[in-house]
Write a protein that holds these residues in place. Structure first.
Motif, PDB file in Angstrom:
ATOM      1  N   SER A   1     -15.748  21.795   4.984  1.00 32.05           N
ATOM      2  CA  SER A   1     -15.869  22.631   6.187  1.00 32.05           C
ATOM      3  C   SER A   1     -14.704  22.372   7.127  1.00 32.05           C
ATOM      4  N   LYS A   2     -14.363  21.111   7.246  1.00 32.60           N
ATOM      5  CA  LYS A   2     -13.273  20.781   8.158  1.00 32.60           C
ATOM      6  C   LYS A   2     -11.953  21.377   7.657  1.00 32.60           C
ATOM      7  N   LEU A   3     -11.735  21.279   6.354  1.00 27.38           N
ATOM      8  CA  LEU A   3     -10.516  21.864   5.790  1.00 27.38           C
ATOM      9  C   LEU A   3     -10.517  23.381   5.957  1.00 27.38           C
ATOM     10  N   ALA A   4     -11.687  23.972   5.732  1.00 25.69           N
ATOM     11  CA  ALA A   4     -11.785  25.428   5.880  1.00 25.69           C
ATOM     12  C   ALA A   4     -11.514  25.834   7.321  1.00 25.69           C
ATOM     13  N   HIS A   5     -12.026  25.040   8.245  1.00 24.95           N
ATOM     14  CA  HIS A   5     -11.805  25.325   9.661  1.00 24.95           C
ATOM     15  C   HIS A   5     -10.321  25.234  10.006  1.00 24.95           C
ATOM     16  N   GLU A   6      -9.682  24.198   9.486  1.00 20.93           N
ATOM     17  CA  GLU A   6      -8.238  24.032   9.731  1.00 20.93           C
ATOM     18  C   GLU A   6      -7.466  25.225   9.164  1.00 20.93           C
ATOM     19  N   ARG A   7      -7.845  25.615   7.945  1.00 25.49           N
ATOM     20  CA  ARG A   7      -7.147  26.751   7.312  1.00 25.49           C
ATOM     21  C   ARG A   7      -7.358  28.024   8.111  1.00 25.49           C
ATOM     22  N   LEU A   8      -8.592  28.195   8.575  1.00 28.51           N
ATOM     23  CA  LEU A   8      -8.920  29.399   9.330  1.00 28.51           C
ATOM     24  C   LEU A   8      -8.128  29.463  10.632  1.00 28.51           C
ATOM     25  N   LEU A   9      -8.039  28.330  11.290  1.00 33.67           N
ATOM     26  CA  LEU A   9      -7.282  28.306  12.542  1.00 33.67           C
ATOM     27  C   LEU A   9      -5.813  28.653  12.294  1.00 33.67           C
TER      28      LEU A   9
ATOM     29  N   GLN B   1      -3.835  31.809  13.753  1.00 31.71           N
ATOM     30  CA  GLN B   1      -2.564  31.676  14.464  1.00 31.71           C
ATOM     31  C   GLN B   1      -1.520  32.605  13.855  1.00 31.71           C
ATOM     32  N   LYS B   2      -1.490  32.642  12.536  1.00 32.45           N
ATOM     33  CA  LYS B   2      -0.523  33.521  11.865  1.00 32.45           C
ATOM     34  C   LYS B   2      -0.794  34.973  12.226  1.00 32.45           C
ATOM     35  N   LYS B   3      -2.074  35.339  12.204  1.00 27.75           N
ATOM     36  CA  LYS B   3      -2.417  36.725  12.507  1.00 27.75           C
ATOM     37  C   LYS B   3      -2.056  37.067  13.939  1.00 27.75           C
ATOM     38  N   GLU B   4      -2.346  36.144  14.829  1.00 31.29           N
ATOM     39  CA  GLU B   4      -2.041  36.414  16.226  1.00 31.29           C
ATOM     40  C   GLU B   4      -0.542  36.607  16.416  1.00 31.29           C
ATOM     41  N   ILE B   5       0.217  35.777  15.718  1.00 28.07           N
ATOM     42  CA  ILE B   5       1.664  35.900  15.841  1.00 28.07           C
ATOM     43  C   ILE B   5       2.121  37.239  15.256  1.00 28.07           C
ATOM     44  N   LEU B   6       1.538  37.586  14.136  1.00 29.18           N
ATOM     45  CA  LEU B   6       1.885  38.867  13.531  1.00 29.18           C
ATOM     46  C   LEU B   6       1.558  40.003  14.484  1.00 29.18           C
ATOM     47  N   LEU B   7       0.373  39.918  15.064  1.00 35.75           N
ATOM     48  CA  LEU B   7      -0.064  40.955  15.998  1.00 35.75           C
ATOM     49  C   LEU B   7       0.922  41.087  17.155  1.00 35.75           C
ATOM     50  N   HIS B   8       1.296  39.954  17.695  1.00 35.50           N
ATOM     51  CA  HIS B   8       2.194  40.009  18.848  1.00 35.50           C
ATOM     52  C   HIS B   8       3.619  40.382  18.451  1.00 35.50           C
ATOM     53  N   CYS B   9       3.970  40.068  17.215  1.00 38.51           N
ATOM     54  CA  CYS B   9       5.286  40.528  16.739  1.00 38.51           C
ATOM     55  C   CYS B   9       5.301  42.044  16.692  1.00 38.51           C
ATOM     56  N   ILE B  10       4.203  42.605  16.210  1.00 42.35           N
ATOM     57  CA  ILE B  10       4.136  44.071  16.117  1.00 42.35           C
ATOM     58  C   ILE B  10       4.262  44.666  17.516  1.00 42.35           C
ATOM     59  N   VAL B  11       3.462  44.111  18.413  1.00 34.70           N
ATOM     60  CA  VAL B  11       3.474  44.642  19.781  1.00 34.70           C
ATOM     61  C   VAL B  11       4.857  44.479  20.388  1.00 34.70           C
TER      62      VAL B  11
ATOM     63  N   PHE C   1       0.835  -1.211   0.000  1.00 35.93           N
ATOM     64  CA  PHE C   1       0.000   0.000   0.000  1.00 35.93           C
ATOM     65  C   PHE C   1       0.868   1.259   0.000  1.00 35.93           C
ATOM     66  N   LEU C   2       0.260   2.291  -0.535  1.00 33.18           N
ATOM     67  CA  LEU C   2       0.905   3.605  -0.521  1.00 33.18           C
ATOM     68  C   LEU C   2       0.230   4.405   0.591  1.00 33.18           C
ATOM     69  N   LEU C   3       1.009   4.750   1.587  1.00 28.33           N
ATOM     70  CA  LEU C   3       0.484   5.486   2.740  1.00 28.33           C
ATOM     71  C   LEU C   3       0.721   6.972   2.476  1.00 28.33           C
ATOM     72  N   VAL C   4      -0.341   7.771   2.520  1.00 30.08           N
ATOM     73  CA  VAL C   4      -0.222   9.157   2.065  1.00 30.08           C
ATOM     74  C   VAL C   4      -0.570  10.134   3.192  1.00 30.08           C
ATOM     75  N   ALA C   5       0.260  11.163   3.298  1.00 30.76           N
ATOM     76  CA  ALA C   5      -0.037  12.268   4.221  1.00 30.76           C
ATOM     77  C   ALA C   5       0.107  13.571   3.455  1.00 30.76           C
ATOM     78  N   ASP C   6      -0.526  14.604   3.968  1.00 25.45           N
ATOM     79  CA  ASP C   6      -0.450  15.941   3.382  1.00 25.45           C
ATOM     80  C   ASP C   6       0.582  16.734   4.194  1.00 25.45           C
ATOM     81  N   GLY C   7       1.677  17.111   3.534  1.00 25.65           N
ATOM     82  CA  GLY C   7       2.757  17.804   4.258  1.00 25.65           C
ATOM     83  C   GLY C   7       2.317  19.076   4.948  1.00 25.65           C
ATOM     84  N   THR C   8       1.242  19.677   4.473  1.00 25.32           N
ATOM     85  CA  THR C   8       0.798  20.951   5.054  1.00 25.32           C
ATOM     86  C   THR C   8      -0.125  20.752   6.256  1.00 25.32           C
ATOM     87  N   ARG C   9      -0.472  19.486   6.552  1.00 25.90           N
ATOM     88  CA  ARG C   9      -1.378  19.232   7.690  1.00 25.90           C
ATOM     89  C   ARG C   9      -0.770  18.163   8.590  1.00 25.90           C
TER      90      ARG C   9
END
Lengths: 165, 696
Positions: B130-138, B142-152, A79-87
């Motif tokens: 939705s789950k992917l969008a939620h992950e992206r949003l989080l 996180q990036k924004k919060e870090i940016l904000l605190h970097c500024i501060v 099997f090819l086990l796949v992950a997404d590097g960005t997650r």
């Protein structure tokens, strides 16, 4: 000709279907369409002078909504086990699935593919995590279904691993 | 008639019914739908046996299971699950096979569940999108919060120091023009700070709006639940490394573990800490997540059995932005920074320490959900300060950030400028300041000295406790979180000691944790008062004033001896009987010795042996002139330690020297006056350069 069944295994949206499509049809769609059920494709390859038909079982990704049916692995050679590097979470899922596969169908050759190398700047899977898996004997390859980078190598590496077994 | 109708019905519904033959092939027993013919060909309609697996690898995989079902007597449904078959036209069609027993007769039904498939696909697509969008949003948050605190962080840290420097310059400026320039600088720095705050507020509002849309429906997160989920998520990774992660079995599963915060970010905080521990966990080691009740707070700790924190690291450095572990073990250096930032935002605190035997403990604590009704510390409006004290030093909070504003007295940075009147304080105090942030320590000490107080400034709690044991202070100013020993630990030890020794040391907490719960906790730990960081010097002075401190000199058991006419005679003899020269020498010594002590203190804090040796050498000469053997001896030792760069044991010697010089100052101030002071009168204390100038 030698025929080997392999399964695609991993979390949802890691690019399993895209990898198969890139490998079999050399195409890529940037849109994400979730896989429901299973889809079977075939691809003839030649590894170390040995011709082989790879029967590729593209299985849906496991998450809270769908669990893997391990009966799909019946007759599989690897099997090819796949992950997404960005997650990062998809790495954890991959490790979990590898263990489950071992429990369900025994030890099978596999190659661990970290997909989306075109987004390497956003990767959350660091080299240390990869090194610890490599130390366990995992073969790890980076791929991009989008650009095609590493895709064929990954499938051929699996084919080789199945022949070597 | 009925049979043909039934066949037509099954066909229209998308079903094909087949009967298994002993040779493993199948024969159609109903009229097949079109898709069946497309896949299995015309032969399908001619009653010929079909080899189903030949055209469908998926079905080939399922048929052995179906055969077993027909042989068994199980009542369970034997279904293949959905698969997608590609027809010769390349059209894709979803199919599902079910093995049946009808009147004991085995049958195989193959069905095209197109409607269900469409619905399921839509449902799963939506859920996963939705789950992917939620992950992206989080991630974005996180990036924004870090940016904000970097500024501060990046803008506020130097600005606070600049304002402190302006304050110092103001104290040293001798011409009206120079003071005018300094005033302009101060005004501009306040303008700059106002601008930064406006930017921060704009970001914060944006973030709040975003977070509100994500998690507005979620209740307070359960720390234990998040810890369990983290353990589950990380178990495979630990296993792959040959290590173990577990929940501390001592945790009460029935306890109320709800805290202030938001679940997904809380999970991320825990995950970041666990990931960090995993990075340094050796094989066969265990990482334990523990939870404790800490008054109005709940505390989570992640303990590993790795090598512990690198030598010299402090919570400030470990949780700093872009801080990476040794050998660059971390990724971008954002994970732990995110933890600190998030926890602080929710009114909590975070820290780490090496464990006694091996390993490290990373912990954070958050207010219990019951106490969450009040807005989080960041959402509270800054408490306006009275305008008569604005413009003083803005002492930065932890990491120099513009800290959360809570119930403790905090400064209003945008208030109109008005310099603190440089006056001789009603009572000159002897103050011990313990603060690990060097710039904060130095500026606070300097400005207190400017106000005529005598300050011993140290960088950690252990040294502060040591100094308090040896010397007497009117008040202790202790930073709550310091490496080695926290201000809370120092205070507890002092209070314990007082149970047997009697007395009461006044202790003021300097803290970045500024909620009411923090104040209660700190007062409960034994502090007399709390001052939230960042603070104005004026806030500190007002707080000190409110404490109604009586300078210890009144009750000090070892008051400086009155002027000794014999000593004075001896000194006069040394300068050839020139009283004027002696007075000049004393004035010079009073001024220079103070400066040399400051230089030595600075050299010690910077671990600069050469500078220590130079200052000690200069002070040794003066001390010997005035006949203080002890000060001379201490200076000599410090000089040697500095030259040899052996500073580990220099602090106690320095403290001894400092005490001796203070005594010498008391003596010398009595010289040249009519008979000096009588015993019991307050010792004339060193009032710092400003006070000395006024005195002149």
């Amino acid at each position: 000709m030698l025929q080997k069944k392999i399964c695609m295994l991993g979390s949802f949206a890691v690019g399993k279907t895209s990898l198969v499509r890139r490998f079999v049809e050399s195409i890529f769609s940037p849109e994400y369409f979730t896989t429901v059920g299973a889809k079977v494709d075939k691809k003839d390859v030649e590894v170390a002078g040995q011709k082989m038909t790879m029967v590729l079982w593209d299985l849906y990704g496991e998450d809270d909504f769908q669990k893997i049916r391990w009966s799909h692995f019946g007759g599989a050679f690897g099997f090819l086990l796949v992950a997404d590097g960005t997650r990062r979470a998809t790495l954890d899922k991959a490790i979990e699935l590898e263990q489950k596969a071992r429990d369900a169908v025994g030890v099978l050759p596999f190659v661990f593919v970290i997909n989306k190398s075109d987004l390497a700047d956003e990767w959350e899977i660091d080299s240390e995590a990869q090194a610890s898996l490599a130390a366990k004997g995992w073969k790890i390859l980076h791929t991009s279904a989008k650009t095609g980078e590493g895709v064929e190598q990954a499938f051929l590496a699996l084919a080789q691993a199945m022949l070597d077994k | 008639m009925m049979e043909s109708l039934l066949h037509a019905f099954l066909r229209e519904q998308g079903y094909a019914l087949l009967e298994p033959a002993p040779d493993g092939r199948f024969t159609l027993v109903s009229e097949p739908p079109q898709w069946f013919q497309s896949i299995w060909g015309q032969a399908a309609t001619q009653g010929k046996p079909l080899n189903l697996g030949e055209s469908s690898p998926y079905l080939e995989n399922f048929l052995p299971t179906a055969q077993e079902f027909w042989k068994s007597s199980t009542e369970e449904v034997c279904a293949s699950g959905t698969w997608v078959e590609r027809m010769p036209s390349r059209e894709e069609i979803p199919l599902e096979a079910v093995a049946l027993r009808v009147d004991g007769k085995p049958l195989l039904s193959i069905y095209n569940p197109k409607n269900e498939f469409r619905e399921t696909s839509r449902y799963l697509q939506t859920a996963r999108d939705s789950k992917l969008a939620h992950e992206r949003l989080l991630k974005e948050i996180q990036k924004k919060e870090i940016l904000l605190h970097c500024i501060v962080h990046d803008l506020s840290q130097p600005l606070a120091a600049m304002r402190g420097c302006f304050e110092c310059l103001d104290a040293e400026s001798s011409t009206p023009k120079a003071r005018e320039f300094v005033e302009i600088g101060k005004q501009q720095s306040v303008r700059q700070e106002t601008l930064i705050r406006e930017i921060v507020q704009a970001f914060a509002a944006d973030l709040k709006a975003t977070m509100g849309s994500v998690d507005s429906m979620a209740g307070p997160p359960d720390l234990l639940k998040c810890a369990r989920e983290t353990v589950t998520a990380f178990s495979p990774m630990f296993e792959s490394k040959g290590a173990v992660i577990r929940i501390d079995p001592q945790i009460d599963p029935a306890g109320d573990w709800k805290v202030a915060g938001e679940e997904s970010r809380l999970r991320r905080v825990l995950a970041n800490l666990v990931e960090n521990s995993l990075r340094y966990s050796p094989r066969d080691s265990t990482v334990t997540i523990g939870l404790d009740v800490d008054g109005c707070f709940l505390r989570a700790r992640v303990e590993d059995e790795g090598p512990g924190l690198p030598p010299g690291s402090t919570p400030s450095t470990v949780f700093a932005l872009f801080s990476k572990g040794k050998e660059g073990g971390g990724k971008a250096g954002l994970g732990l920074y995110f933890c600190r930032m998030t926890v602080t935002q929710w009114g909590g605190s975070i820290g780490c320490e090496s464990l006694p035997v091996r390993g490290a403990r990373f912990w954070f604590r958050l207010p219990r959900a019951a106490a969450e009704e009040k807005p989080a510390a960041t959402e509270e409006k800054p408490k306006a300060n009275s305008t008569d004290v604005a413009g003083a030093l803005d002492v930065p909070g932890p990491q120099g950030s513009t800290q959360t504003r809570g119930k403790l007295p905090l400064q209003e940075t945008a208030a109109p400028l008005q310099a603190i009147p440089r006056r001789k304080p009603a009572a000159s105090l002897r103050i011990l300041l313990a603060e690990d942030q060097e710039d904060v320590r130095q500026l606070t000490a300097y400005l207190l000295e400017q106000q005529g107080h005598e300050v011993v400034a140290l960088a950690d709690g252990r040294k502060a406790l040591q100094a308090q044991t040896k010397q007497r202070f009117d008040v202790l100013l202790l930073d709550e979180e310091m490496p080695g020993m926290t201000g809370v630990e120092v205070t507890r030890k002092i209070r314990e000691r007082e149970k047997t020794s009697g007395g009461h040391q006044v202790i003021l907490a300097l803290t970045g944790n500024t909620t009411e719960q923090d104040q209660e906790r700190l007062l409960g730990a034994g502090f007399d008062r709390c001052l939230g960081k960042p603070f104005h010097l004026a806030d500190l002075l007002r707080t000190l004033g409110e404490l109604n401190l009586q300078p210890i000199a009144i009750s000090r058991p070892e008051p400086a001896p009155p002027a000794n006419p014999e000593g004075e005679k001896n000194l006069l003899a040394r300068v050839g009987g020139d009283a004027r020269l002696l007075r000049t020498m004393i004035k010079t010594f009073l001024r220079d010795s103070k400066r040399k002590l400051s230089e030595m203190r600075r050299a010690l804090s910077r671990k600069n042996g050469i500078a220590l040796a130079a200052a000690a050498h200069a002070l040794k000469g003066s001390a010997s002139i005035f006949g203080s053997e002890k000060a001379t001896r201490c200076s000599q030792r410090l000089q040697e330690m500095g030259r040899n760069d052996e500073l580990a044991l220099a602090l106690p010697v320095f403290l001894e020297l400092e005490e001796e010089i203070a005594l010498l100052h008391g003596k010398l101030r009595g010289y040249g006056t009519a008979g000096g002071k009588s015993p019991g009168q307050p010792v004339q204390r060193n009032r710092g350069p400003r006070a000395q100038r006024k005195k002149k």
